[in-house]
Design an enzyme around this catalytic site. Structure first.
Site, PDB file in Angstrom:
ATOM      1  CB  CYS A  32      39.674  43.228  37.022  1.00 15.31           C
ATOM      2  SG  CYS A  32      39.615  43.305  38.585  1.00 15.31           S
ATOM      3  CB  ALA A  33      39.752  39.228  32.559  1.00 14.14           C
ATOM      4  CD  GLU A  42      35.908  44.070  32.414  1.00 11.97           C
ATOM      5  OE1 GLU A  42      36.938  44.203  32.773  1.00 11.97           O
ATOM      6  OE2 GLU A  42      35.238  45.329  32.998  1.00 11.97           O
ATOM      7  NE  ARG A  84      37.464  47.448  30.690  1.00 15.51           N
ATOM      8  CZ  ARG A  84      38.583  47.835  29.694  1.00 15.51           C
ATOM      9  NH1 ARG A  84      38.414  48.864  28.783  1.00 15.51           N
ATOM     10  NH2 ARG A  84      39.593  47.374  30.344  1.00 15.51           N
ATOM     11  CG  ASP A 134      45.888  43.852  35.564  1.00  8.78           C
ATOM     12  OD1 ASP A 134      46.696  44.522  36.264  1.00  8.78           O
ATOM     13  OD2 ASP A 134      45.752  44.009  34.379  1.00  8.78           O
ATOM     14  CB  CYS A 142      49.247  50.149  35.131  1.00 17.24           C
ATOM     15  SG  CYS A 142      47.460  50.934  34.749  1.00 17.24           S
TER      16      CYS A 142
HETATM   17  N1  SAM Z   1      43.905  42.502  33.222  1.00 13.37           N
HETATM   18  C1  SAM Z   1      43.310  43.315  31.827  1.00 13.37           C
HETATM   19  C2  SAM Z   1      44.489  43.141  30.772  1.00 13.37           C
HETATM   20  O1  SAM Z   1      45.499  42.655  31.173  1.00 13.37           O
HETATM   21  O2  SAM Z   1      44.127  43.238  29.716  1.00 13.37           O
HETATM   22  C3  SAM Z   1      43.323  44.761  32.249  1.00 13.37           C
HETATM   23  C4  SAM Z   1      42.525  45.150  33.411  1.00 13.37           C
HETATM   24  S1  SAM Z   1      42.110  46.914  33.656  1.00 13.37           S
HETATM   25  C5  SAM Z   1      43.651  47.219  34.583  1.00 13.37           C
HETATM   26  C6  SAM Z   1      40.924  46.700  34.831  1.00 13.37           C
HETATM   27  C7  SAM Z   1      39.640  46.153  34.672  1.00 13.37           C
HETATM   28  O3  SAM Z   1      38.858  46.181  35.736  1.00 13.37           O
HETATM   29  C8  SAM Z   1      38.846  47.029  33.770  1.00 13.37           C
HETATM   30  O4  SAM Z   1      38.448  46.131  32.528  1.00 13.37           O
HETATM   31  C9  SAM Z   1      37.544  47.369  34.369  1.00 13.37           C
HETATM   32  O5  SAM Z   1      36.548  47.413  33.401  1.00 13.37           O
HETATM   33  C10 SAM Z   1      37.669  46.198  35.358  1.00 13.37           C
HETATM   34  N2  SAM Z   1      36.802  47.124  36.611  1.00 13.37           N
HETATM   35  C11 SAM Z   1      36.391  48.364  36.591  1.00 13.37           C
HETATM   36  N3  SAM Z   1      35.596  48.496  37.882  1.00 13.37           N
HETATM   37  C12 SAM Z   1      35.444  47.302  38.478  1.00 13.37           C
HETATM   38  C13 SAM Z   1      35.159  46.790  39.632  1.00 13.37           C
HETATM   39  N4  SAM Z   1      34.371  47.660  40.619  1.00 13.37           N
HETATM   40  N5  SAM Z   1      35.240  45.539  39.894  1.00 13.37           N
HETATM   41  C14 SAM Z   1      35.746  44.590  39.191  1.00 13.37           C
HETATM   42  N6  SAM Z   1      36.372  45.031  37.778  1.00 13.37           N
HETATM   43  C15 SAM Z   1      36.366  46.186  37.514  1.00 13.37           C
END
Ligand code: SAM
Length: 456
Positions: A110-111, A134, A139, A178, A231
């Protein structure tokens, strides 16, 4: 807006939680700003109002104030990344749990926007593979931009869902999740997010986190590491997920060493006593964060075979001869072509590349080099920002105002320059390409990355 009482009540029993100090630090609204330097681009962190180092990070620094980052050309050159300090603790989780000098296959599941990816890239060896994924398309574009700016050639950016990634059975040595979460850990920095918090959303996030993990765990090698972070302060998204993972899969929980001066609270889940590390902003210099590490127990390991035929072709001798002068020779890369786009990828990772391209939707693999037109290369922006670009290529150094004009994709005036493709630099860091023509200079900065905000 005050912290929701339901949130406070739900975390009241968590080890280390101090309600009075927690509320006060949110009401105080102090802003903590930190950055992490890119070791590929600078050995000597400088040029920002640096304060102390982030104690759990080798390349992270706190700043004494928050500059207008958008108007610092070096951020566009990938010299540093603005990253919240607690998140940088991923460095400890990785380096304490696995030997990073070995070639590893690492997945950041989840990058976007790329904070953890750029950190992981700085920690793993040059012979390691980093797949940065991602699921949300818009995004994924931001993630790709940040990876290009970082300048490494061993990252593959993908845009797919965890279930598809999970089909790469036992492929990765390390998977970082993450997870998308209810976000309470960022309330001090983003008070406007408080109104979106609800117990119901915590439950939805808990379910989504389980789904992502259930989908992705099959891709982890037996003996490999899963690093899970959020977080959020909510136990449902933190310790309860750790317990669920231990119930559902054959994992061992890994304790991490932390210095007591760092103020990080070690917790354990109710049932399996899985270790987790909580960051409360009243106790650490950073925002709210939770991280937990698991080792998948050893067992039979499946092998994903690279495809016999691929969409990718190795570059012909002719095309290689056109591209070679643009590249440093010291770095061993294989040159590839997909349709008309050329790119470079570490030679030792050829099979991994073919496997990923065959199985996932790839946005960017390694370093895009450009396209061939006639007997010339039309260089890609990614080449300018990468460590592969030949240092002997003609370059022009711009002053700050000129660099910002360039980054706004405005006209750049340079008195006398040889004709042709030229690198634009600021303080020795490449910003991109211009092409000097007999009567004008063309600015090749990517239109969708240009600075739009007014500069005065
Ligand atoms: N790791 C990133 C960083 O350090 O910059 C932040 C990641 S953020 C906490 C979580 C990410 O998970 C978001 O970019 C979001 O779009 C993505 N996300 C949302 N729903 C998701 C899903 N069902 N499966 C995987 N990723 C998902």
């Amino acid at each position: 807006m005050p912290i929701p009482q339901t949130l406070i009540d739900s975390i009241a029993g968590v080890k280390g939680f101090n309600q009075e100090a927690f509320v006060a630090v949110h009401e105080g609204g102090e802003q903590v700003t930190s950055v992490r330097f890119n070791p590929l681009k600078t050995a000597q962190p400088a040029g920002l109002p640096l304060a102390d180092k982030v104690p759990w990070s080798s390349q992270g620094y706190y700043l004494t104030e928050r500059p207008a980052f958008i108007f610092d050309p070096r951020i566009h050159a990938g010299v540093y990344y603005v990253q919240e300090a607690s998140s940088m603790f991923l460095e400890q989780a990785l380096t304490q749990s696995i030997d990073c000098s070995k070639p590893l296959r690492v997945l950041d599941c989840c990058a976007a926007p790329g904070g953890k990816t750029t950190l992981l890239q700085s920690l793993i060896s040059a012979g390691s593979l980093l797949v940065s994924n991602e699921v949300i398309k818009t995004r994924a574009a931001i993630l790709e931009e940040n990876c290009i700016k970082w300048g490494a050639s061993n990252i593959i950016v993908t845009n797919t869902d965890p279930a598809t990634l999970g089909r790469l059975e036992h492929f990765f040595d390390v998977i970082v999740v993450d997870a998308p979460c209810s976000g309470s850990g960022l309330f001090r920095r983003e008070p406007e997010a408080i109104q979106e918090w609800s117990e119901q959303n915590v439950q939805l996030c808990h379910q989504r986190q389980q789904r992502i993990l259930a989908d992705i765990v099959p891709a982890l090698k037996p003996g490999g590491m899963l690093i899970y972070s959020t977080c959020s302060y909510s136990r449902e998204e933190d310790e309860d997920i750790a317990d669920w993972l231990m119930d559902s899969f054959e994992f061992d929980s890994l304790p991490l060493h932390t210095d007591p001066h760092w103020g990080i609270v070690e917790v354990q889940s109710d049932r399996h006593k899985a270790f987790g590390y909580r960051f409360f902003p009243d106790q650490v210099k950073g925002e709210g964060f939770f991280i937990s590490c698991f080792r998948r127990q050893e067992g039979h390991t499946a092998t994903v075979k690279p495809p016999k035929r691929s969409l990718l072709q190795k570059l012909s001798k002719n095309d290689t001869a056109i591209v070679q002068p643009w590249l440093q020779t010291a770095i061993p890369v294989q040159l590839w072509k997909q349709k008309d786009m050329l790119f470079a990828f570490p030679a030792a990772l050829e099979k991994d590349l073919l496997t990923i391209v065959d199985n996932l939707y790839v946005k960017q693999a390694g370093t895009a080099l450009g396209k061939i037109a006639g007997n010339d290369l039309v260089p890609d922006h990614a080449l300018a920002l990468s460590t592969l670009v030949n240092e002997a290529i003609v370059a022009v150094s711009l002053k700050k105002d000129e660099a910002i004009q360039y980054l706004r994709k405005e006209e750049v005036t340079i008195p006398t320059m040889p004709r042709g493709w030229t690198l634009v630099q600021y303080e020795g860091h490449n910003l991109g390409w211009i092409k000097v023509l007999p009567n004008r200079i063309n600015n090749y900065y990517p239109a969708n990355w240009r600075i739009l905000k007014a500069y005065n």
